[in-house]
Design a protein around this motif. Structure first.
Motif, PDB file in Angstrom:
ATOM      1  N   ASP A  76       0.881  -1.168   0.000  1.00  0.00           N
ATOM      2  CA  ASP A  76       0.000   0.000   0.000  1.00  0.00           C
ATOM      3  C   ASP A  76       0.923   1.223   0.000  1.00  0.00           C
ATOM      4  N   VAL A  77       1.208   1.739  -1.188  1.00  0.00           N
ATOM      5  CA  VAL A  77       2.209   2.796  -1.352  1.00  0.00           C
ATOM      6  C   VAL A  77       1.587   3.984  -2.066  1.00  0.00           C
ATOM      7  N   SER A  78       1.864   5.180  -1.585  1.00  0.00           N
ATOM      8  CA  SER A  78       1.394   6.385  -2.265  1.00  0.00           C
ATOM      9  C   SER A  78       2.483   7.455  -2.216  1.00  0.00           C
ATOM     10  N   ILE A 228       7.230   4.408   6.886  1.00  0.00           N
ATOM     11  CA  ILE A 228       7.002   2.968   6.700  1.00  0.00           C
ATOM     12  C   ILE A 228       6.252   2.416   7.906  1.00  0.00           C
ATOM     13  N   ALA A 229       5.189   1.663   7.629  1.00  0.00           N
ATOM     14  CA  ALA A 229       4.395   1.063   8.711  1.00  0.00           C
ATOM     15  C   ALA A 229       4.152  -0.413   8.418  1.00  0.00           C
ATOM     16  N   VAL A 250       3.375   2.390   2.936  1.00  0.00           N
ATOM     17  CA  VAL A 250       4.418   3.396   2.760  1.00  0.00           C
ATOM     18  C   VAL A 250       3.791   4.682   2.241  1.00  0.00           C
ATOM     19  N   ARG A 251       4.147   5.783   2.867  1.00  0.00           N
ATOM     20  CA  ARG A 251       3.702   7.096   2.389  1.00  0.00           C
ATOM     21  C   ARG A 251       4.950   7.919   2.077  1.00  0.00           C
ATOM     22  N   VAL A 252       4.966   8.500   0.879  1.00  0.00           N
ATOM     23  CA  VAL A 252       6.121   9.262   0.397  1.00  0.00           C
ATOM     24  C   VAL A 252       5.703  10.703   0.156  1.00  0.00           C
ATOM     25  N   LYS A 253       6.495  11.630   0.692  1.00  0.00           N
ATOM     26  CA  LYS A 253       6.258  13.060   0.477  1.00  0.00           C
ATOM     27  C   LYS A 253       7.520  13.673  -0.127  1.00  0.00           C
TER      28      LYS A 253
END
Length: 296
Positions: A76-78, A228-229, A250-253
């Motif tokens: 689950d990546v954004s 990262i979780a 994963v959430r990327v900013k």
């Protein structure tokens, strides 16, 4: 019981394949590194670094295929939009497990340049990988406690000198400079010992990141902030090999690198305070993001 046995068999086979891939890539890496070592001519050095990076990317590609075959992770990546494999990035992330490195290499493969990590000096002795990291110009850092530095003040700033030398090498070809700014993996014991102000994170160590930005600020385009979780709980690398890590979020900013982020961290107390405040603010937001990601 039977499920546990099957998972163990899966872990053994996947570990074997990862090991064979690593050995197969380390041999040409060491050969090219030897050429780079004995021929300190700038064009040859640059060409060797390009070859070394290509080999390392091939290693990641094969690891990804092994992972798809054995590990069965649901991703689950954004936030991966607008990244450039020919860009220059400073990447920061929270750190919980050796699995974090696999996660980062997987999600960023062919999206940004090969990740170069800041590593503890002791990891040089990790079989094969430690020497391969050295050949790939990964910077090895020696961490000193405050008490030790009080007794040995001549060593103050020594790790930042290493950062500077490493970053000078990074200027030759596009690179993603990776920094786990907590300095170590998260555990509840470390969290309690630090009296960390965050729920899911340790305190930050800002010096290495600040110094890298000062040295490479004209090259680096963005800070890539990664959260990262592991919804089922933090896993060991063996858990990952056995296929027990089912979900990774994963959430990327992507953040701009403003002039306010570049300055003399050692000699300018005001800049040092401002940079620490900026990074701590980033970590407070990351802590809130982690809470939401773990809650579902």
């Amino acid at each position: 019981m039977f499920k546990s046995i099957l998972q163990g068999i899966r872990g053994i086979f996947s570990l074997l394949l990862y090991t064979l891939n690593t050995v197969g890539c380390c041999i040409p890496i060491f050969m090219v590194a030897l050429i780079k070592l004995v021929l300190p001519i700038r064009p040859i050095q640059t060409f060797c670094r390009q070859i070394l990076t290509a080999i390392a990317n091939g290693w990641i590609a094969v690891n990804y295929l092994i992972q798809k075959l054995f590990n069965g992770v649901r991703w689950d990546v954004s936030g991966l939009e607008n990244l450039d494999p020919k860009g220059w990035y400073m990447v920061v992330a929270n750190h919980q497990s050796w699995v974090d490195i696999v996660v980062l290499q997987t999600i960023f493969y062919r999206r940004i340049p090969f990740l170069k990590f800041f590593l503890k000096k002791e990891l040089f002795w990790f079989p094969l990988l430690g020497q391969a990291w050295w050949a790939l110009d990964f910077p090895f850092m020696k961490r000193y406690s405050r008490q030790f530095l009080k007794r040995n003040p001549h060593l103050i700033g020594k790790d930042l000198e290493i950062t500077k030398r490493a970053c000078e090498k990074f200027r030759k070809i596009p690179v993603s400079v990776m920094n786990f700014v907590e300095g170590t993996r998260f555990t509840r014991e470390k969290h309690a010992r630090q009296h960390s102000p965050y729920t899911h994170l340790l305190r930050t160590k800002a010096g290495g990141m600040a110094f890298a930005l000062a040295v490479m600020g004209d090259k680096l385009q963005h800070v890539v902030d990664v959260t990262i979780a592991y919804p089922q709980g933090v896993a060991t690398f063996w858990d990952f090999l056995c296929g027990r890590v089912k979900d990774v979020k994963v959430r990327v900013k992507t953040l701009p690198i403003d002039s306010e982020l570049m300055g003399d961290y050692l000699q300018d107390p005001q800049f040092k305070r401002n940079f620490q405040n900026w990074l701590n603010g980033l970590w407070r937001e990351k802590d809130r993001d982690l809470a939401r990601m773990l809650a579902g």
